[in-house]
Structure formats: structure tokens, C-alpha cells
Motif scaffolding. Structure first.
Motif, PDB file in Angstrom:
ATOM      1  N   ALA A 128       8.008  -0.378   0.429  1.00 26.21           N
ATOM      2  CA  ALA A 128       6.737   0.139   0.954  1.00 26.21           C
ATOM      3  C   ALA A 128       6.850   0.428   2.446  1.00 26.21           C
ATOM      4  N   ALA A 140       2.708   4.097   0.149  1.00 26.59           N
ATOM      5  CA  ALA A 140       2.940   2.757   0.696  1.00 26.59           C
ATOM      6  C   ALA A 140       1.731   1.858   0.435  1.00 26.59           C
ATOM      7  N   PRO A 157       2.103  -2.673   4.661  1.00 31.75           N
ATOM      8  CA  PRO A 157       3.391  -1.957   4.672  1.00 31.75           C
ATOM      9  C   PRO A 157       3.928  -1.674   6.072  1.00 31.75           C
TER      10      PRO A 157
END
Lengths: 259, 259, 259
Positions: A128, A140, A157
Motif C-alpha cells: 500500500a 492504497a 499507507p
């Protein structure tokens, strides 16, 4: 004490990448022989793959899939990201070695790969994070949500995470957007690296190398935990902690220097 | 700081209900163009629906479905309850605005709808609570269980929850049967509104309007947190807290009046 | 106060095993009539089975199944283990009676069986522990992982757990490899029975009979909580606690003897 399921008695740091993959395959083969009920599972997750990268991508994709985010789609994504990013490859192998070396309940590398949701959450976060850095923000964020759904760990992320990470037990861990975690860090379940709610922008903790954050530690604000320091279970940390000390309490106070 | 994904820079409170739905659709369309891998997901959850009510019902049903509680069955149930209850419609929209306004990591309304399990848990609870009040006790209890399974939040269906709620990160939140939560309340992960174990009947906390309960706060017993008060992370609250103060500690002590 | 859904007003300890199963079936039948939307669920989990052992095996298998650990395979395993182990049969029935007797939000035995992930986690652990003792280590570890994924409770399969256990709300509970829990113990959500990180071998807490560990209690090290003692919410216990006292705080201090 029961014997470990690892076929090798060599210390984790001595295995090179090829040996690590061979060791994981050897563990899976031994488990298949001992427990036929697991044979198809171990074959599909480990033995069917030609590399550890692909095994990890397959396993994460199947854990994180949903009726609307298909496993095949996630697997291709994870393979692409992991294969194209030597930093991720290096980091997840360092994590496998760290779990084996530091978690006394870990009997083999395959156990961490197959069964430890903390290990799995960190690796899915690495993907991510790579997507976030490539400006693929919506994907993400979708992954962050699936990690929280499936592994009960909420890592933004954008958070930067080093290598050699042990996220033990993992339930309830929350790591904020501007947090930075160094190398060789151990984090137990229920740990929060959060904001104070009074700041915007760069507002989350910076965790040095070799730090240990015990169960249910809460660290709030853009403060630093120095290299090698240990924070005791249940502590609330609101001010920076110097390197190489142990701190405990609500709020945390330094007990003394680590030997 | 990266730009928000919202196409509008208008503050959350200025959007009327129609504009809110249009904004969510605009965000989903922008994300579809940026990230084709999410197109079918965003279409099925948002763009295929003619109203925000139906989008929410569809999404919750798919998240909470199981082999024995089918998504189609849950979707019909959620649609019926949400469409017939203007209070729920008003409350979940206030929650969307609250998340956008108060969570610095929230980039758009669609992110809260799609990805925040705290938002999803509160909305599923609103449906369970409506069923409870209509004496559909077994179904309300089944929903409570699915919310705990899928979102890691255990809210008794009898608990009364106001509007404009932010349940941030959400893992581990427990809210008991006779708890009452006012409007515009922010609750972080790990918060417990529980009983002392010594009382029966009306035995859980009453939380005023505009209260903030930080991470891992435990409030026990039929006590009150006054309007606008803030309880610091990790605090244990065993006695009522007056309005407009900040309290911290184990047990919690009032630090002073909020400005 | 709403009426309980149990058809019988008899106290839990007065029902023998046959009466307990009849009571659960009667509750399921009443719920089916009141809520047709739940009829197929209640039929498949309870009414279709000829014994409580088989109902429990079916339900756990369906909750813990994954694309790679199939429900049918798990169900056969659970049936075999439960049917062959009178200790497990006795223990899970004692747990059902304990939940009904001690949890004021529990309205009937079927509610605990169907919906309480703490009850479900403990029973799945009993199966994992039996496999561990039969040297089926890989399968026990696979089950531990599924319990953590699905119920958010991480119990090492080697941990020894008595009967009459209430694991209430359950999210975030962690119980280590060498922990021992007596009979008639109540454990709330967020409780950790962990190691100090400084010891190997026998390194986890020993919990006496009749102990209550309130929400978010952390007990670390090979120490003892004496029979009948109560530990207050959020406490951190680093030294042994004598029997029949109440202790609270970070670190925990004994407040006095229980009456």
C-alpha cells in the motif's frame, strides 16, 4: 519445551535469501507429511510457487480478497509491486528473520508467513505504501481498509516502516499517516502511534531503530522514541524518550539506561 | 501535504443532502478514472445506485453477509429500515460530515463510506437499534454479532447513539446495553463504555454532546461525561465528569476547563 | 428491562446436558417463528443437528472456514475431536452455563452459542489444544491463526484453559503459550496474559479458579492470580496477587479482601 518445526538449527541471520526460501519449502513439506489435512493449503500457498515473492503475493491476495476486490486482481497487483521493488523484498525477508529470532512462540519461518497476521499486515502495508508513493492514492486507501478489516491493524499507507519488524499478535495496532518506524523494531498488540488531535501536518511519532513497544503502549504526537529504547506495557508516551532507556507508566517516565 | 481527493473545497456542513450524494459520486468517478482496478468496485457500491440510502444499504449488506446471512437478504432489510427511518438518514449523513470535518486523514466523503469500518459499524448499529425498538430482538442480536465479527466493534443494539459521530479506527470499541451517546461525539479505537459488573438494569455510561473520548479510554458504570468534555488517551473514568473540562489518568482527574 | 428469550426461568446450573440442548432448540424454534429471516440460519446451525456437539462443530467450522481450509473438512475434524473428548464436552457446556449466569446482556443459551465470538474462540481453542496435545502441531497452529483472524482472540494452542469460562466481548484478548487458566474465570475484552520478554520456557501467568479479569487488564510473566481475586479494568499486573482480593492500578495494588 517441544522441538521447533524448522529443519535447520541455524540462526535466522545466517540464512541467505535462497536458503530462506528452501527452508520455508522444507518446513511446508514436513508439515504436509505430518498433517495431510493441510496438504492442499500448503501446496497452494507455498509449494506451488517458484519464488517466495510469488508465495507471499498469493497468500496476501487470498487473505485480503473480498467479493468486490478479487483475489486474482490483488495477486497480480502484489506480484507486480513486490517484484519491482527490491526494498520490499529485502524488508519482508528481514521481517521473517526478525519474527523467527525474536518471537519465542515462532517455531519456523513458514509459521510467520502462513499464520501471523502481524507479519501479513506489515507486508500488505508495504505494498500500500509503494502504491501511495506512486500516487495511486485510491488503491492504497482501499488496501488500508482491507488490512484493517482482515488483520485488525490500521496503518495509514503514508506511514514509513523500516525492515526487521516484529508486529506480535497485532490486534488493535493503529499507526498514523506521518509516523516513521525504524529498523529492527518490535511492536506488540494494541500499540497506537497516533496524533494528539491538536496538530495537523507532521503529527505522528518517530520510532528509532531497535525499539521495543510492549503491549498496549500509546505514543501520541510528533515525538521521538530514541534508538534501542523500550517502553513498558500499557504506557502512555506524550514526550520524546531518549535512546537506550526503558520508560514505563501513565504518563511514561524513564526508569534507567538499558544494559 | 497532498491535496484532498474531494472535488469541492466547501466545508462539510455547507453541503445539503443532494449535494453530498453528488459529491460522493463525483469522487467515485474521479477515482474510477485514476484507478481502473477499482472501477467495478466503485460502480457496484456507489455509481450503480440512485440514492445514498441504497448505496449504503448495498455496501453494509456485502460487508456483513455470511454463508448463512445472505447479502441479498441483508440488503433488502437495510433498504427497508433506512428508507423508512428519516432519523437514520439524517444521522448517517451527519456522521459523514463529521468524519470529513474532524478526521485529518479523511480526504473525501466517499472514503468514509467505502473504507472506514467505524463509520460502517455505527450505521449497521443504527439499523440493529431500529430493529431492537421494533421488538425484532433476534435479528438485532444477529446483526450485533456480525458487526463485532466484521468491524471489531461490539455495540449492544439497545444502546442509543446520537448523530455526527466519528468512530475513528474503531478496533476494540465496546458499548454496553444501556449506554447513551449524544450528538457530535468523537470516539477513538479501544474505547469501552461498560458496566462495573456490580449493577444490573441501567448500568452503562451517558456521554454528552460534543465529547471526545481518546484512544483506549474506559468509562465504567452509569455515570455521565458532560457536554464538550475531553477524556485523554488511556484514561479510566469511574466517576461522572462535568461539562467542558479535560480529564486524564487512571483513574481520571479533571485537569481544567476547556477554552 | 425486556424479558429474556429463554423459555425457561430455571437457573443455568440446574439444567442437565439433555435439558440444555432441549432449551437451545426451544429458543431457536421460538426465534424462527418470531423472525422468519433467521429461519434458514437457525435451522442449519441448530435445528438440523441431532446433538449439541454436532451443532457446535458445524457452527465453528463455518465461522473459521477459508478458501483454503474448507468448512466440510473443519467440521469433520471438530466433530471427531469433540465427540472423542468428554473433557471438551463438559467444558463447553459449563461455558454456556457461565455466560448465561454471569453476562447480564445474555438472554439465552442459543445467543452465546450463535453470536458470542468469545465463547466461539474458547471452544475452537479447546479443539486446537486437543490437537496440540496429540502432537498435531501444524494443524493446531493453523487453527490458532484462524481464531485470531475470525474472532480477534489470539490463544496459543498450548495454553491450558479450565471450564466455566466467560470471555466477554473478546476483541484483542491475547493468551500466551504457557498460560494456565482455572475454572469459572471471567475475562473481558483486551486482556493480555503475556510474557515479560525476558524469560523463556514457562513464562506466562497462572490464573486461579473464580478469577475476574476486567477490560484491558495486562498480566505479564510467570505469576499467579489467586483463586477468587478480581483485577480492575486497565490494570497492569507484574507480581503475583493473593487469593480473594481486589487489585487495581498501573502497576496493580491490592485494595482489600473480597467479601
Amino acid at each position: 519445551e517441544r522441538p521447533a518445526i524448522t529443519s535447520s538449527a541455524r540462526p535466522p541471520e545466517s540464512l541467505d535469501d535462497g536458503e530462506l526460501w528452501e527452508e520455508i519449502r522444507a518446513e511446508a513439506k514436513a508439515d504436509t507429511q505430518q498433517e495431510p489435512a493441510l496438504a492442499s493449503f500448503l501446496y497452494s500457498v507455498i509449494l506451488a510457487h517458484s519464488s517466495l515473492d510469488d508465495s507471499l503475493a498469493f497468500h496476501l491476495a487470498n487473505k485480503l480478497a473480498s467479493p468486490t476486490l478479487l483475489a486474482t486482481q490483488l495477486m497480480e497487483l502484489f506480484k507486480q509491486v513486490i517484484r519491482s521493488d527490491p526494498g520490499i523484498q529485502d524488508a519482508y525477508r528481514a521481517d521473517l528473520r526478525a519474527v523467527k529470532a525474536r518471537d519465542p512462540a515462532c517455531r519456523g519461518y513458514s509459521q510467520a508467513l502462513l499464520y501471523f497476521k502481524g507479519f501479513q499486515a506489515v507486508q500488505a502495508h508495504r505494498v500500500a505504501h509503494a502504491l501511495w508513493q506512486r500516487e495511486r492514492i485510491p488503491l492504497a486507501l482501499a488496501l488500508q481498509s482491507r488490512i484493517s478489516d482482515c488483520f485488525h491493524v490500521d496503518i495509514h499507507p503514508a506511514a514509513r516502516v523500516g525492515k526487521g519488524i516484529l508486529l506480535d499478535h497485532a490486534t488493535g495496532v493503529v499507526i498514523g499517516e506521518t509516523a516513521v518506524i525504524g529498523d529492527d523494531v518490535s511492536i506488540l498488540h494494541g500499540v497506537t502511534l497516533g496524533g494528539t488531535g491538536k496538530e495537523t501536518g507532521d503529527r505522528h511519532p518517530k520510532i528509532g531503530n531497535g525499539v521495543l513497544l510492549a503491549a498496549n503502549v500509546t505514543v501520541l504526537g510528533n515525538i521521538t522514541i530514541g534508538d534501542g529504547s523500550k517502553i513498558g506495557a500499557g504506557s502512555l508516551v506524550l514526550k520524546s524518550i531518549p535512546p537506550h532507556v526503558t520508560a514505563v507508566g501513565v504518563p511514561a517516565r524513564v526508569l534507567g539506561r538499558n544494559k
